[in-house]
Design an enzyme around this catalytic site. Structure first.
Site, PDB file in Angstrom:
ATOM      1  N   CYS A  41     -24.844 -26.440 -38.515  1.00  0.00           N
ATOM      2  CA  CYS A  41     -23.751 -25.469 -38.447  1.00  0.00           C
ATOM      3  C   CYS A  41     -24.203 -24.450 -37.420  1.00  0.00           C
ATOM      4  CB  CYS A  41     -23.507 -24.802 -39.799  1.00  0.00           C
ATOM      5  SG  CYS A  41     -22.335 -23.438 -39.681  1.00  0.00           S
TER       6      CYS A  41
ATOM      7  N   CYS B 258     -22.900 -20.529 -38.312  1.00  0.00           N
ATOM      8  CA  CYS B 258     -23.523 -19.796 -39.418  1.00  0.00           C
ATOM      9  C   CYS B 258     -24.552 -20.722 -40.037  1.00  0.00           C
ATOM     10  CB  CYS B 258     -22.494 -19.254 -40.405  1.00  0.00           C
ATOM     11  SG  CYS B 258     -21.101 -20.314 -40.751  1.00  0.00           S
ATOM     12  N   SER B 259     -24.351 -21.174 -41.230  1.00  0.00           N
ATOM     13  CA  SER B 259     -25.315 -22.124 -41.807  1.00  0.00           C
ATOM     14  C   SER B 259     -24.631 -22.970 -42.855  1.00  0.00           C
ATOM     15  CB  SER B 259     -26.499 -21.392 -42.428  1.00  0.00           C
ATOM     16  OG  SER B 259     -27.117 -20.563 -41.490  1.00  0.00           O
ATOM     17  N   CYS B 260     -23.376 -23.361 -42.613  1.00  0.00           N
ATOM     18  CA  CYS B 260     -22.633 -24.149 -43.593  1.00  0.00           C
ATOM     19  C   CYS B 260     -23.412 -25.418 -43.923  1.00  0.00           C
ATOM     20  CB  CYS B 260     -21.264 -24.527 -43.052  1.00  0.00           C
ATOM     21  SG  CYS B 260     -20.245 -23.095 -42.678  1.00  0.00           S
TER      22      CYS B 260
END
Lengths: 208, 107
Positions: free
Chosen positions: A112, A115-117
């Protein structure tokens, strides 16, 4: 630790944090205010944390093992990941869920960049490197070099596909079933599957 | 390469080697995570996009210097203050209280 090292670790290892930082204090203070005002209770907090800690890559392993063992299930999983995962009794958050299959000529890896999905509700907490600036920046531009850092060496005959997750769409990789596992039970197959294989930063699943 | 949208827009940027060290999530990080989920469940924020929007409003310096859950915390604080669910003064006073408590515990 020197000041420089500290800055570096904060940038590139974004989960190693101390509760004494400014940001952590803001979070802890906000938590206390919300509990004090009755927006939620410590018991509710406990329940949410317990549920989050319950999810683990073993769940992804069971799904992969079912797909390897049941071609009809695999077809459903690849067609509509979310529905096929719920079919096995897993509760996942209401986003699209797409499962990408590795084969002899294709390797999939997820990231991701914005962000950090991560498929948290299925695989549990994401590794620190998944959230790191370096992984997010580089894997979309030089995936082979990044994968080599994880020990994945891909021949020129293998295509690499990088999938950039969003808040509304999560991915999971269906690794290749290892050779010499004919007749194995789903349970035994599931034990072979690792977190990194489900992310795509591991390609070969050892069977010994 | 096109200009990044903001400090969060990392795809395709330069970066160093990836630190593969595993880590345990600290308990305060689970608490921040739970707080965001409960804020969502209780309707204090409308969706995760609102959290992400708050993170994307962070300055480049804050973004680079904050750890993952610090960004979540600052984003949620920003949103809840702007919605009037907590006041900036209340929050500042509670941050001071947390700091004093931590300093007392460290002694």
């Amino acid at each position: 630790m020197t000041g420089h090292d500290h800055d570096h670790s904060r940038t590139f290892q974004p989960d190693h944090a101390e509760p004494h930082s400014d940001g952590a204090r803001v979070g802890l203070a906000l938590r206390e205010l919300l509990i004090e005002a009755g927006h939620y209770t410590p018991e509710e907090e406990q329940a949410v944390i317990a549920a989050m800690q319950h999810a683990s890559p073993q769940d992804g392993g069971r799904i992969a093992a079912r797909a390897w063992s049941d071609p009809d299930y695999k077809a459903r999983l690849l067609a509509n990941g979310a529905a096929a995962i719920r079919e096995l009794g897993y509760e996942i958050e209401p986003y699209e869920f797409t499962v990408m299959e590795n084969d002899a000529s294709t390797h999939n890896v997820i990231v991701c960049t914005l962000c950090s999905c991560y498929p948290r509700s299925l695989l549990g907490m994401s590794p620190a490197w998944y959230k790191s600036a370096s992984y997010r920046a580089r894997v979309v531009r030089e995936p082979r070099a990044v994968l080599a850092e994880f020990g994945v060496e891909l021949g020129d005959d293998v295509n690499v596909r990088v999938h950039d997750s969003t808040a509304e769409l999560r991915y999971m990789v269906l690794p290749q079933r290892p050779d010499n596992t004919e007749g194995w039970s789903e349970e035994k197959l599931a034990d072979l599957v690792t977190r990194d294989a489900l992310i795509g930063t591991q390609r070969i699943l050892p069977t010994d | 390469m096109s200009k990044p949208w903001g400090p969060h827009d990392l795809g395709g940027q330069d970066g160093g080697p990836i630190d593969l060290a595993e880590h345990d999530t600290a308990y305060w990080e689970w608490q921040i995570d739970a707080m965001v989920r409960l804020a969502l469940k209780k309707g204090l924020i409308s969706d995760f996009a609102e959290l992400r929007d708050g993170i994307e409003q962070l300055t480049a310096e804050d973004y680079a210097n904050c750890t993952y859950y610090e960004r979540w915390a600052k984003s949620l604080a920003h949103t809840l203050v702007s919605r009037g669910i907590v006041s900036a003064e209340q929050l500042a006073a509670q941050v001071d209280a947390v700091r004093l408590r931590q300093e007392a515990e460290a002694r």
